[in-house]
Scaffold this active site. Structure first.
Site, PDB file in Angstrom:
ATOM      1  N   CYS A  73       0.848  -1.179   0.000  1.00 41.57           N
ATOM      2  CA  CYS A  73       0.000   0.000   0.000  1.00 41.57           C
ATOM      3  C   CYS A  73       0.889   1.237   0.000  1.00 41.57           C
ATOM      4  O   CYS A  73       1.868   1.301   0.750  1.00 41.57           O
ATOM      5  CB  CYS A  73      -0.908   0.003   1.231  1.00 41.57           C
ATOM      6  N   HIS A 117      -8.308  -3.602  -3.516  1.00 42.86           N
ATOM      7  CA  HIS A 117      -7.537  -2.844  -2.530  1.00 42.86           C
ATOM      8  C   HIS A 117      -7.999  -1.386  -2.489  1.00 42.86           C
ATOM      9  O   HIS A 117      -8.261  -0.832  -1.418  1.00 42.86           O
ATOM     10  CB  HIS A 117      -6.051  -2.933  -2.897  1.00 42.86           C
ATOM     11  N   GLU A 118      -8.127  -0.770  -3.665  1.00 40.50           N
ATOM     12  CA  GLU A 118      -8.528   0.644  -3.716  1.00 40.50           C
ATOM     13  C   GLU A 118      -9.984   0.824  -3.276  1.00 40.50           C
ATOM     14  O   GLU A 118     -10.313   1.802  -2.595  1.00 40.50           O
ATOM     15  CB  GLU A 118      -8.288   1.225  -5.103  1.00 40.50           C
ATOM     16  N   HIS A 124     -10.191   1.069   0.396  1.00 38.61           N
ATOM     17  CA  HIS A 124      -9.867   2.401   0.925  1.00 38.61           C
ATOM     18  C   HIS A 124     -11.112   3.282   1.003  1.00 38.61           C
ATOM     19  O   HIS A 124     -11.245   4.096   1.912  1.00 38.61           O
ATOM     20  CB  HIS A 124      -8.817   3.096   0.051  1.00 38.61           C
TER      21      HIS A 124
END
Length: 158
Positions: free
Chosen positions: A89, A131-132, A135
């Site tokens: 990250c 992953h994004e 967020h």
């Protein structure tokens, strides 16, 4: 557009659930361009979400293996097939950790003009999109690790 500093793991904005985008205006286009410039500013970067530059809106950008784009208000449909691979990250520079994620995703959202977008991805790009999107929910990849691995991660990140 200007390259923005990337917020690190301790920043509370990374733990905030992002707001949906409702205005597809010049400000949104500027945000997407800033995210793209910031993503391209460093080697090895594959994805970036708006909270990582301190903006709690549901916007992400990606660029990997010749595929690039952005998604506004993304929704991720993940396959049942899962694979473990090292993940990193930008908000925790230099740390890689093995993490299981879906091997294939379909991501649906809008572009910066409000037009529908669908991205189908396998492997690493599927991992980047998951992953994004995490967020945008205030979730960090370390949150997916077992408790003992989280302890090791945070010990190596201090």
């Amino acid at each position: 557009m200007a390259v923005q500093p990337i917020r690190l793991f301790a920043d509370p904005v990374l733990r905030t659930v992002s707001e949906p985008v409702t205005d597809f205006d010049r400000g949104l286009r500027g945000l997407v361009k800033s995210l793209q410039a910031t993503l391209r500013a460093g080697a090895g970067r594959a994805g970036l979400a708006a909270p990582q530059i301190g903006v709690p809106l549901r916007v992400l950008v990606y660029e990997l293996d010749g595929r690039s784009g952005h998604l506004v208000n993304p929704r991720i449909e993940a396959s049942e097939r899962r694979i473990t691979a090292d993940e990193a990250c930008l908000s925790a520079p230099g740390l890689w950790w093995p993490l299981e994620r879906s091997y294939m995703v379909t991501a649906r959202g809008r572009d910066m003009f409000g037009k529908p977008v669908t991205v189908r991805a396998l492997g690493t790009l599927a991992r980047v999109l998951q992953h994004e999107a995490d967020h945008l929910e205030g979730v960090l990849f370390v949150d997916h690790l077992p408790a003992e691995e989280q302890e090791r991660f945070f010990a190596s990140n201090s």
